[in-house]
Design a protein around this motif. Structure first.
Motif, PDB file in Angstrom:
ATOM      1  N   LYS A  80       0.802  -1.221   0.000  1.00 16.65           N
ATOM      2  CA  LYS A  80       0.000   0.000   0.000  1.00 16.65           C
ATOM      3  C   LYS A  80       0.838   1.274   0.000  1.00 16.65           C
ATOM      4  O   LYS A  80       0.299   2.374   0.074  1.00 16.65           O
ATOM      5  N   LYS A  81       2.144   1.140  -0.108  1.00 19.41           N
ATOM      6  CA  LYS A  81       2.998   2.318  -0.171  1.00 19.41           C
ATOM      7  C   LYS A  81       2.856   2.980  -1.545  1.00 19.41           C
ATOM      8  O   LYS A  81       2.587   2.306  -2.541  1.00 19.41           O
ATOM      9  N   PRO A  82       3.019   4.301  -1.644  1.00 17.10           N
ATOM     10  CA  PRO A  82       2.952   4.970  -2.946  1.00 17.10           C
ATOM     11  C   PRO A  82       3.982   4.388  -3.908  1.00 17.10           C
ATOM     12  O   PRO A  82       5.185   4.379  -3.630  1.00 17.10           O
ATOM     13  N   ALA A  83       3.527   3.883  -5.039  1.00 13.95           N
ATOM     14  CA  ALA A  83       4.412   3.195  -5.979  1.00 13.95           C
ATOM     15  C   ALA A  83       5.512   4.100  -6.508  1.00 13.95           C
ATOM     16  O   ALA A  83       6.598   3.624  -6.861  1.00 13.95           O
ATOM     17  N   PHE A  84       5.241   5.390  -6.571  1.00 15.88           N
ATOM     18  CA  PHE A  84       6.230   6.324  -7.112  1.00 15.88           C
ATOM     19  C   PHE A  84       7.500   6.352  -6.271  1.00 15.88           C
ATOM     20  O   PHE A  84       8.573   6.707  -6.761  1.00 15.88           O
ATOM     21  N   TYR A  85       7.397   5.958  -4.984  1.00 14.66           N
ATOM     22  CA  TYR A  85       8.550   6.001  -4.088  1.00 14.66           C
ATOM     23  C   TYR A  85       9.193   4.628  -3.908  1.00 14.66           C
ATOM     24  O   TYR A  85      10.011   4.441  -3.004  1.00 14.66           O
ATOM     25  N   LEU A  86       8.828   3.686  -4.751  1.00 17.63           N
ATOM     26  CA  LEU A  86       9.442   2.354  -4.726  1.00 17.63           C
ATOM     27  C   LEU A  86      10.468   2.253  -5.847  1.00 17.63           C
ATOM     28  O   LEU A  86      10.221   2.689  -6.974  1.00 17.63           O
ATOM     29  N   LYS A  87      11.601   1.644  -5.563  1.00 17.60           N
ATOM     30  CA  LYS A  87      12.686   1.521  -6.528  1.00 17.60           C
ATOM     31  C   LYS A  87      13.191   0.081  -6.533  1.00 17.60           C
ATOM     32  O   LYS A  87      13.389  -0.515  -5.475  1.00 17.60           O
ATOM     33  N   LEU A  88      13.391  -0.478  -7.732  1.00 12.07           N
ATOM     34  CA  LEU A  88      13.908  -1.834  -7.872  1.00 12.07           C
ATOM     35  C   LEU A  88      15.403  -1.805  -8.155  1.00 12.07           C
ATOM     36  O   LEU A  88      15.905  -0.944  -8.867  1.00 12.07           O
ATOM     37  N   THR A  89      16.102  -2.796  -7.615  1.00 17.74           N
ATOM     38  CA  THR A  89      17.524  -2.949  -7.880  1.00 17.74           C
ATOM     39  C   THR A  89      17.897  -4.403  -7.594  1.00 17.74           C
ATOM     40  O   THR A  89      17.050  -5.218  -7.229  1.00 17.74           O
ATOM     41  N   VAL A  90      19.159  -4.744  -7.782  1.00 17.97           N
ATOM     42  CA  VAL A  90      19.667  -6.083  -7.462  1.00 17.97           C
ATOM     43  C   VAL A  90      20.845  -5.914  -6.509  1.00 17.97           C
ATOM     44  O   VAL A  90      21.780  -5.166  -6.798  1.00 17.97           O
ATOM     45  N   VAL A  91      20.780  -6.585  -5.369  1.00 19.36           N
ATOM     46  CA  VAL A  91      21.835  -6.505  -4.366  1.00 19.36           C
ATOM     47  C   VAL A  91      22.226  -7.920  -3.953  1.00 19.36           C
ATOM     48  O   VAL A  91      21.368  -8.721  -3.579  1.00 19.36           O
ATOM     49  N   ARG A  92      23.513  -8.222  -4.080  1.00 21.00           N
ATOM     50  CA  ARG A  92      24.037  -9.533  -3.696  1.00 21.00           C
ATOM     51  C   ARG A  92      23.275 -10.659  -4.375  1.00 21.00           C
ATOM     52  O   ARG A  92      22.972 -11.691  -3.780  1.00 21.00           O
ATOM     53  N   GLY A  93      22.939 -10.442  -5.643  1.00 20.14           N
ATOM     54  CA  GLY A  93      22.282 -11.477  -6.421  1.00 20.14           C
ATOM     55  C   GLY A  93      20.807 -11.656  -6.126  1.00 20.14           C
ATOM     56  O   GLY A  93      20.203 -12.631  -6.583  1.00 20.14           O
ATOM     57  N   CYS A  94      20.203 -10.722  -5.386  1.00 18.14           N
ATOM     58  CA  CYS A  94      18.785 -10.832  -5.026  1.00 18.14           C
ATOM     59  C   CYS A  94      18.014  -9.615  -5.547  1.00 18.14           C
ATOM     60  O   CYS A  94      18.512  -8.484  -5.502  1.00 18.14           O
ATOM     61  N   LEU A  95      16.793  -9.876  -6.013  1.00 18.88           N
ATOM     62  CA  LEU A  95      15.905  -8.783  -6.393  1.00 18.88           C
ATOM     63  C   LEU A  95      15.543  -7.992  -5.143  1.00 18.88           C
ATOM     64  O   LEU A  95      15.110  -8.567  -4.145  1.00 18.88           O
ATOM     65  N   THR A  96      15.730  -6.680  -5.192  1.00 21.48           N
ATOM     66  CA  THR A  96      15.577  -5.839  -4.005  1.00 21.48           C
ATOM     67  C   THR A  96      14.687  -4.643  -4.322  1.00 21.48           C
ATOM     68  O   THR A  96      14.767  -4.077  -5.403  1.00 21.48           O
ATOM     69  N   VAL A  97      13.845  -4.274  -3.370  1.00 17.21           N
ATOM     70  CA  VAL A  97      12.967  -3.113  -3.531  1.00 17.21           C
ATOM     71  C   VAL A  97      13.257  -2.130  -2.399  1.00 17.21           C
ATOM     72  O   VAL A  97      13.437  -2.523  -1.242  1.00 17.21           O
ATOM     73  N   ILE A  98      13.340  -0.844  -2.756  1.00 21.76           N
ATOM     74  CA  ILE A  98      13.642   0.213  -1.792  1.00 21.76           C
ATOM     75  C   ILE A  98      12.471   1.189  -1.742  1.00 21.76           C
ATOM     76  O   ILE A  98      12.046   1.703  -2.775  1.00 21.76           O
ATOM     77  N   TYR A  99      11.966   1.429  -0.559  1.00 22.75           N
ATOM     78  CA  TYR A  99      10.915   2.428  -0.362  1.00 22.75           C
ATOM     79  C   TYR A  99      11.515   3.626   0.364  1.00 22.75           C
ATOM     80  O   TYR A  99      12.166   3.479   1.407  1.00 22.75           O
ATOM     81  N   THR A 100      11.309   4.810  -0.194  1.00 19.67           N
ATOM     82  CA  THR A 100      11.847   6.037   0.387  1.00 19.67           C
ATOM     83  C   THR A 100      10.705   6.963   0.783  1.00 19.67           C
ATOM     84  O   THR A 100       9.847   7.278  -0.044  1.00 19.67           O
TER      85      THR A 100
END
Length: 208
Positions: A80-100
């Motif tokens: 339910k977090k605002p999608a605009f503030y979600l960011k995808l990346t890859v860290v240590r071989g894992c799919l990672t999502v960052i919410y700011t």
């Protein structure tokens, strides 16, 4: 309206377009400002299904080998977090999502960051919370998560900051006096492939 999808073949130099019928959500476009990441043979985007009384964020996938769409559910605390503030990346071989979470309109205020990694790809039960940190003032926009656990942030007036979670403080801060949104950090992979190899017009020119 169903979106049109185009796939460009580097080998043939041809773009192919079609209207997919396997989209796993009620179509909601991804803005240019939202992140995308190529991982495990698939392209991933953050998307959001708008509904009465709220919205639901998730991850849209496109398999480059099968040319099929799919979806991956986010952790419950991010849905339910605002999608605009979600960011995808890859860290240590894992799919990672960052919410700011940051103060709006440059007003002073606290900021927070929630970072989660999917330890086993496409297993939604394997989402693991890496960091849930809060700061009393705005620390900037997350640019990239480093393999050693640090985080690179870009703040107002072009400040590039590196925060070491293990040390618990900022190691460096550089001011370049540029617009915050102009700061970008990305990775690259060297390749011997030629982007214009196999293009019909190129072959025709060579024949002449």
């Amino acid at each position: 309206m169903t979106p049109k999808v185009e796939v460009y073949s580097v080998k043939n130099g041809v773009s192919r377009a079609w209207f997919p019928n396997d989209l796993p959500c009620n179509y909601s476009t991804c803005l240019d400002a939202w992140s995308q990441v190529f991982y495990n043979g698939c392209v991933h985007w953050i998307i959001c299904d708008y509904a009465i009384g709220g919205s639901t964020a998730s991850i849209l996938t496109f398999d480059m080998s099968t040319e099929r769409f799919g979806s991956i559910a986010l952790p419950k605390y991010l849905v339910k977090k605002p999608a605009f503030y979600l960011k995808l990346t890859v860290v240590r071989g894992c799919l990672t999502v960052i919410y700011t979470k940051r103060p709006r309109f440059s007003f002073p205020g606290p900021s927070g960051y929630i970072i989660s990694a999917m330890m086993e790809y496409k297993n939604t039960d394997s989402w693991a919370l890496i960091y849930d940190v809060q700061f009393p003032y705005d620390m900037g926009r997350v640019l990239r998560l480093r393999e050693n656990g640090g985080i690179l942030m870009g703040a107002g007036y072009g400040e590039l900051k590196f925060f070491d979670f293990h040390a618990g403080y900022f190691l460096d801060s550089y001011s370049r006096f540029v617009v915050e949104d102009a700061i970008y950090i990305g990775g690259y992979q060297e390749s011997l492939a030629l982007l214009d190899e196999g293009r019909p017009e190129r072959d025709a020119e060579q024949d002449e």
